[in-house]
Write a protein that holds these residues in place. Sequence first.
Motif, PDB file in Angstrom:
ATOM      1  N   ALA A 192       0.512  -1.385   0.099  1.00 18.27           N
ATOM      2  CA  ALA A 192      -0.012   0.261   0.333  1.00 18.27           C
ATOM      3  C   ALA A 192       0.994   1.227  -0.245  1.00 18.27           C
ATOM      4  O   ALA A 192       0.736   2.404  -0.258  1.00 18.27           O
ATOM      5  CB  ALA A 192      -0.903  -0.207   1.126  1.00 18.27           C
ATOM      6  N   GLY A 193       2.200   1.463   0.549  1.00 16.25           N
ATOM      7  CA  GLY A 193       2.811   2.504  -0.040  1.00 16.25           C
ATOM      8  C   GLY A 193       4.089   1.909   0.660  1.00 16.25           C
ATOM      9  O   GLY A 193       4.637   1.161   0.633  1.00 16.25           O
ATOM     10  N   PHE A 194       5.133   2.786   0.822  1.00 13.08           N
ATOM     11  CA  PHE A 194       6.452   2.332   0.260  1.00 13.08           C
ATOM     12  C   PHE A 194       7.548   3.613   1.261  1.00 13.08           C
ATOM     13  O   PHE A 194       6.894   4.792   0.763  1.00 13.08           O
ATOM     14  CB  PHE A 194       7.671   1.983  -0.296  1.00 13.08           C
ATOM     15  CG  PHE A 194       7.083   2.564  -1.592  1.00 13.08           C
ATOM     16  CD1 PHE A 194       8.511   3.011  -2.087  1.00 13.08           C
ATOM     17  CD2 PHE A 194       5.655   1.944  -2.094  1.00 13.08           C
ATOM     18  CE1 PHE A 194       8.635   4.109  -2.834  1.00 13.08           C
ATOM     19  CE2 PHE A 194       5.843   3.439  -3.909  1.00 13.08           C
ATOM     20  CZ  PHE A 194       7.340   4.679  -4.013  1.00 13.08           C
ATOM     21  N   THR A 195       8.881   3.766   1.539  1.00 12.07           N
ATOM     22  CA  THR A 195       9.761   4.259   2.321  1.00 12.07           C
ATOM     23  C   THR A 195      10.986   3.968   1.747  1.00 12.07           C
ATOM     24  O   THR A 195      11.044   2.884   2.152  1.00 12.07           O
ATOM     25  CB  THR A 195       9.383   5.269   3.157  1.00 12.07           C
ATOM     26  OG1 THR A 195      10.264   6.444   3.554  1.00 12.07           O
ATOM     27  CG2 THR A 195       9.893   3.795   4.425  1.00 12.07           C
ATOM     28  N   GLU A 196      11.817   4.603   1.414  1.00  8.22           N
ATOM     29  CA  GLU A 196      13.063   4.128   0.829  1.00  8.22           C
ATOM     30  C   GLU A 196      14.702   5.438   1.574  1.00  8.22           C
ATOM     31  O   GLU A 196      14.388   5.874   1.422  1.00  8.22           O
ATOM     32  CB  GLU A 196      13.644   4.381  -0.633  1.00  8.22           C
ATOM     33  CG  GLU A 196      12.189   3.446  -1.350  1.00  8.22           C
ATOM     34  CD  GLU A 196      12.317   3.372  -2.741  1.00  8.22           C
ATOM     35  OE1 GLU A 196      13.077   2.465  -3.819  1.00  8.22           O
ATOM     36  OE2 GLU A 196      12.547   4.201  -3.258  1.00  8.22           O
ATOM     37  N   VAL A 197      15.361   4.818   2.089  1.00  4.05           N
ATOM     38  CA  VAL A 197      16.830   5.438   2.123  1.00  4.05           C
ATOM     39  C   VAL A 197      17.616   4.992   1.907  1.00  4.05           C
ATOM     40  O   VAL A 197      17.874   3.524   1.668  1.00  4.05           O
ATOM     41  CB  VAL A 197      16.579   5.656   3.597  1.00  4.05           C
ATOM     42  CG1 VAL A 197      17.153   4.417   4.483  1.00  4.05           C
ATOM     43  CG2 VAL A 197      17.679   6.560   4.700  1.00  4.05           C
ATOM     44  N   VAL A 198      19.110   5.061   1.511  1.00  4.11           N
ATOM     45  CA  VAL A 198      20.645   4.571   0.847  1.00  4.11           C
ATOM     46  C   VAL A 198      21.036   5.313   1.442  1.00  4.11           C
ATOM     47  O   VAL A 198      21.279   6.502   2.779  1.00  4.11           O
ATOM     48  CB  VAL A 198      20.017   5.592  -0.644  1.00  4.11           C
ATOM     49  CG1 VAL A 198      21.838   5.066  -0.660  1.00  4.11           C
ATOM     50  CG2 VAL A 198      19.731   5.142  -1.639  1.00  4.11           C
ATOM     51  N   VAL A 199      22.561   4.336   2.676  1.00  2.00           N
ATOM     52  CA  VAL A 199      23.096   4.299   3.534  1.00  2.00           C
ATOM     53  C   VAL A 199      24.621   3.628   2.367  1.00  2.00           C
ATOM     54  O   VAL A 199      24.275   3.412   2.220  1.00  2.00           O
ATOM     55  CB  VAL A 199      22.343   3.909   4.618  1.00  2.00           C
ATOM     56  CG1 VAL A 199      23.858   3.749   5.592  1.00  2.00           C
ATOM     57  CG2 VAL A 199      21.583   4.137   5.383  1.00  2.00           C
ATOM     58  N   ALA A 200      25.163   4.655   3.659  1.00  2.00           N
ATOM     59  CA  ALA A 200      26.833   4.511   2.231  1.00  2.00           C
ATOM     60  C   ALA A 200      27.515   2.991   3.142  1.00  2.00           C
ATOM     61  O   ALA A 200      26.477   3.126   4.222  1.00  2.00           O
ATOM     62  CB  ALA A 200      27.720   5.427   3.047  1.00  2.00           C
ATOM     63  N   GLY A 201      28.096   2.623   2.306  1.00  2.00           N
ATOM     64  CA  GLY A 201      28.267   1.332   2.932  1.00  2.00           C
ATOM     65  C   GLY A 201      28.547   0.935   4.061  1.00  2.00           C
ATOM     66  O   GLY A 201      28.751  -0.171   4.441  1.00  2.00           O
ATOM     67  N   ASP A 202      29.971   1.738   4.273  1.00  2.00           N
ATOM     68  CA  ASP A 202      30.766   2.115   5.848  1.00  2.00           C
ATOM     69  C   ASP A 202      29.095   2.057   7.015  1.00  2.00           C
ATOM     70  O   ASP A 202      29.717   2.362   8.423  1.00  2.00           O
ATOM     71  CB  ASP A 202      31.338   2.104   5.960  1.00  2.00           C
ATOM     72  CG  ASP A 202      31.411   4.165   5.653  1.00  2.00           C
ATOM     73  OD1 ASP A 202      30.536   4.360   5.928  1.00  2.00           O
ATOM     74  OD2 ASP A 202      32.650   4.683   6.203  1.00  2.00           O
TER      75      ASP A 202
END
Length: 281
Positions: free
Chosen positions: A195-205
């Motif tokens: 029904a819905g989503f949220t995304e975040v991107v984090v550095a590999g470390d």
Amino acid sequence: MTSRIVSLVEPGSDFPAWIAEGPDGRPLGTAFLRAPASARTGELRITVHPAERRSGVGTRLLNEAKSAGTARGLTALLGDAVAEGSEGDAFCVAAGLRRVLALTYTRLDLSSWSGVPEPERGGYRLIHWEGTVPDELAETFARSRKAMDDMPMDDAAWEPDVWDVPRLHRIADAVAKRGEILLTTAAIGADSEIAGFTEVVVAGDGTGDGQHYGTGVLPEHRGRGLARWMKAQQITHVRGRFPELAGLLADTADSNTAMRRVNDALGYAPTHRSLLYQADL
């Protein structure tokens, strides 16, 4: 200084690019245009070396892109966000581009974030994953991406992306190849559809600041607090997964009052504003 514009790709490419060179062959600036065959709006990025600004290089690159866009039947070129009050902002105004959208950037300081109590929403459950969407959720996740189609874009001639499972995989792969981690939290309804989503991107470390990519709730599921619930639970999840992470960054259109209220309630603080300009062809 006299400059010449050189095309970097074969004629007819969906992604034309140009470089401005000085009389001695030095690169002065570049322009990249994203214009898939089915698009009516092109996405334009112009970069000029600081030492070469205010000498007409950016204007020549812009004119080259506008000519190419017109020849392709595009109706507009939408530029990258430029910081309010910056040289990029001044260039867009001087070039006669039209301001179409204002964005406010915010940051959540995770070192001082103590959590926001969020009760579960009846009839829904949350799921978290990293990287590529699990196979059993891929089709419903692709369908749920339509939740972003009507996000406020003010006067920008923005065209919603067409999503399918291969595109989901390409995006996740691109993030991984950069050495970063894509984390998704989704709300699943009683019908087992997202029904819905949220995304975040984090550095590999797992350090520095994470960057939110998008939060969307399908129209038929709005008004039930899903966005705030998903984001609050994702913050808790990400903080536990990456204890060294310093903060989370988000950018939101000034006119997107619903998402601004969610971010304000979760403790995001404004840092700066940017503007989008458009060339109407």
